[in-house]
Design a protein around this motif. Structure first.
Motif, PDB file in Angstrom:
ATOM      1  N   THR A  71       7.265 -11.666  12.013  1.00 49.23           N
ATOM      2  CA  THR A  71       8.539 -12.323  11.727  1.00 49.23           C
ATOM      3  C   THR A  71       8.454 -13.197  10.482  1.00 49.23           C
ATOM      4  OG1 THR A  71       8.020 -14.200  13.179  1.00 49.23           O
ATOM      5  CG2 THR A  71       9.226 -12.340  14.162  1.00 49.23           C
ATOM      6  N   ARG A  72       7.243 -13.423   9.962  1.00 47.37           N
ATOM      7  CA  ARG A  72       7.056 -14.208   8.736  1.00 47.37           C
ATOM      8  C   ARG A  72       6.575 -13.258   7.636  1.00 47.37           C
ATOM      9  NH1 ARG A  72       3.252 -18.667   9.548  1.00 47.37           N
ATOM     10  NH2 ARG A  72       4.108 -19.419   7.586  1.00 47.37           N
ATOM     11  N   MET A  73       7.273 -13.242   6.517  1.00 45.91           N
ATOM     12  CA  MET A  73       7.076 -12.240   5.472  1.00 45.91           C
ATOM     13  C   MET A  73       5.692 -12.302   4.818  1.00 45.91           C
ATOM     14  SD  MET A  73       8.352  -9.679   3.833  1.00 45.91           S
ATOM     15  CE  MET A  73      10.111  -9.735   4.019  1.00 45.91           C
ATOM     16  N   VAL A  74       5.291 -13.440   4.286  1.00 45.71           N
ATOM     17  CA  VAL A  74       4.033 -13.508   3.527  1.00 45.71           C
ATOM     18  C   VAL A  74       2.819 -13.156   4.392  1.00 45.71           C
ATOM     19  CG1 VAL A  74       2.498 -15.018   2.194  1.00 45.71           C
ATOM     20  CG2 VAL A  74       4.965 -15.077   1.777  1.00 45.71           C
ATOM     21  N   PRO A  75       2.669 -13.755   5.573  1.00 50.68           N
ATOM     22  CA  PRO A  75       1.527 -13.346   6.396  1.00 50.68           C
ATOM     23  C   PRO A  75       1.583 -11.863   6.780  1.00 50.68           C
ATOM     24  CG  PRO A  75       2.405 -15.418   7.201  1.00 50.68           C
ATOM     25  CD  PRO A  75       3.365 -14.896   6.179  1.00 50.68           C
ATOM     26  N   SER A  76       2.785 -11.334   6.986  1.00 49.14           N
ATOM     27  CA  SER A  76       2.925  -9.913   7.344  1.00 49.14           C
ATOM     28  C   SER A  76       2.458  -9.013   6.199  1.00 49.14           C
ATOM     29  CB  SER A  76       4.380  -9.594   7.694  1.00 49.14           C
ATOM     30  OG  SER A  76       4.778 -10.332   8.829  1.00 49.14           O
ATOM     31  N   ILE A  77       2.777  -9.381   4.977  1.00 53.17           N
ATOM     32  CA  ILE A  77       2.317  -8.609   3.812  1.00 53.17           C
ATOM     33  C   ILE A  77       0.798  -8.681   3.704  1.00 53.17           C
ATOM     34  CG2 ILE A  77       2.341  -8.521   1.281  1.00 53.17           C
ATOM     35  CD1 ILE A  77       5.324  -9.415   1.484  1.00 53.17           C
ATOM     36  N   ILE A  78       0.239  -9.863   3.934  1.00 50.93           N
ATOM     37  CA  ILE A  78      -1.220 -10.019   3.896  1.00 50.93           C
ATOM     38  C   ILE A  78      -1.879  -9.124   4.943  1.00 50.93           C
ATOM     39  CG2 ILE A  78      -3.131 -11.644   4.304  1.00 50.93           C
ATOM     40  CD1 ILE A  78      -1.299 -13.823   3.057  1.00 50.93           C
ATOM     41  N   VAL A  79      -1.281  -9.021   6.120  1.00 52.59           N
ATOM     42  CA  VAL A  79      -1.814  -8.167   7.184  1.00 52.59           C
ATOM     43  C   VAL A  79      -1.865  -6.714   6.722  1.00 52.59           C
ATOM     44  CG1 VAL A  79      -1.362  -7.212   9.481  1.00 52.59           C
ATOM     45  CG2 VAL A  79      -1.116  -9.661   9.086  1.00 52.59           C
ATOM     46  N   VAL A  80      -0.761  -6.216   6.218  1.00 57.22           N
ATOM     47  CA  VAL A  80      -0.687  -4.796   5.825  1.00 57.22           C
ATOM     48  C   VAL A  80      -1.641  -4.505   4.672  1.00 57.22           C
ATOM     49  CG1 VAL A  80       0.828  -3.008   4.880  1.00 57.22           C
ATOM     50  CG2 VAL A  80       1.657  -4.519   6.699  1.00 57.22           C
ATOM     51  N   VAL A  81      -1.603  -5.314   3.632  1.00 54.85           N
ATOM     52  CA  VAL A  81      -2.487  -5.103   2.477  1.00 54.85           C
ATOM     53  C   VAL A  81      -3.950  -5.243   2.901  1.00 54.85           C
ATOM     54  CG1 VAL A  81      -3.186  -6.035   0.222  1.00 54.85           C
ATOM     55  CG2 VAL A  81      -0.756  -5.778   0.778  1.00 54.85           C
ATOM     56  N   GLY A  82      -4.228  -6.236   3.731  1.00 54.04           N
ATOM     57  CA  GLY A  82      -5.603  -6.469   4.188  1.00 54.04           C
ATOM     58  C   GLY A  82      -6.162  -5.306   4.975  1.00 54.04           C
ATOM     59  N   TYR A  83      -5.374  -4.754   5.887  1.00 62.05           N
ATOM     60  CA  TYR A  83      -5.875  -3.636   6.685  1.00 62.05           C
ATOM     61  C   TYR A  83      -6.003  -2.356   5.872  1.00 62.05           C
ATOM     62  CZ  TYR A  83      -5.928  -6.218  11.059  1.00 62.05           C
ATOM     63  OH  TYR A  83      -6.220  -7.118  12.055  1.00 62.05           O
ATOM     64  N   VAL A  84      -5.094  -2.132   4.923  1.00 60.22           N
ATOM     65  CA  VAL A  84      -5.233  -0.962   4.044  1.00 60.22           C
ATOM     66  C   VAL A  84      -6.534  -1.073   3.246  1.00 60.22           C
ATOM     67  CG1 VAL A  84      -4.279   0.206   2.008  1.00 60.22           C
ATOM     68  CG2 VAL A  84      -2.781  -0.407   3.914  1.00 60.22           C
ATOM     69  N   ALA A  85      -6.791  -2.250   2.679  1.00 59.40           N
ATOM     70  CA  ALA A  85      -8.025  -2.460   1.922  1.00 59.40           C
ATOM     71  C   ALA A  85      -9.249  -2.330   2.825  1.00 59.40           C
ATOM     72  CB  ALA A  85      -8.001  -3.832   1.246  1.00 59.40           C
ATOM     73  N   THR A  86      -9.150  -2.860   4.038  1.00 60.06           N
ATOM     74  CA  THR A  86     -10.249  -2.759   4.994  1.00 60.06           C
ATOM     75  C   THR A  86     -10.653  -1.317   5.221  1.00 60.06           C
ATOM     76  OG1 THR A  86      -9.650  -4.767   6.176  1.00 60.06           O
ATOM     77  CG2 THR A  86     -10.894  -3.139   7.411  1.00 60.06           C
ATOM     78  N   PHE A  87      -9.680  -0.478   5.531  1.00 58.16           N
ATOM     79  CA  PHE A  87     -10.001   0.912   5.844  1.00 58.16           C
ATOM     80  C   PHE A  87     -10.426   1.698   4.613  1.00 58.16           C
ATOM     81  CE2 PHE A  87      -7.518  -0.186   9.663  1.00 58.16           C
ATOM     82  CZ  PHE A  87      -8.542   0.014  10.571  1.00 58.16           C
ATOM     83  N   TYR A  88      -9.919   1.329   3.446  1.00 61.07           N
ATOM     84  CA  TYR A  88     -10.385   1.989   2.226  1.00 61.07           C
ATOM     85  C   TYR A  88     -11.878   1.707   2.023  1.00 61.07           C
ATOM     86  CZ  TYR A  88     -11.407   2.898  -2.612  1.00 61.07           C
ATOM     87  OH  TYR A  88     -12.014   3.343  -3.765  1.00 61.07           O
TER      88      TYR A  88
END
Length: 110
Positions: free
Chosen positions: A28-45
């Motif tokens: 429900t909070r935009m900035v932390p949500s973006i960090i989550v998505v970018v972080g997990y994409v980078a993690t799996f890469y």
């Protein structure tokens, strides 16, 4: 870069993403949500790069073990979540397991 360097990078991204997941308050909070998505994409890469040379079971054990401890530390410092003695003992056993894998396993890349 070595598999260990990629693994450390993957773990750092995962810890940041997981910590931001709590802060996202159910996305429900935009900035932390973006960090989550970018972080997990980078993690799996970066984790996929690790798996080119390291066995998946060993890599995953290290990733999970260190991730658990680092996420717990983030919980302590960011959210005031103090683990009790059984939790600390359990995490110590996980850390010991990661050390055993790293120092004694013949399946790991050194």
């Amino acid at each position: 870069m070595t598999a260990y360097a990629y693994l450390i990078i993957a773990i750092v991204f995962e810890v940041v993403a997981t910590s931001a997941l709590k802060a996202s308050e159910g996305f429900t909070r935009m900035v932390p949500s973006i960090i989550v998505v970018v972080g997990y994409v980078a993690t799996f890469y970066f984790f996929s790069l690790v798996l080119k040379t390291m066995p998946v079971g060993v890599a995953y054990a290290i990733w999970c073990g260190l991730g658990i401890i680092l996420v717990t530390l983030m919980g302590i410092f960011l959210y005031g979540q103090t683990p009790d003695l059984p939790a600390i003992l359990g995490m110590a056993l996980i850390l010991i397991g990661v050390c055993v894998i790293n120092y004694f396993s013949k399946t790991i890349v050194h």
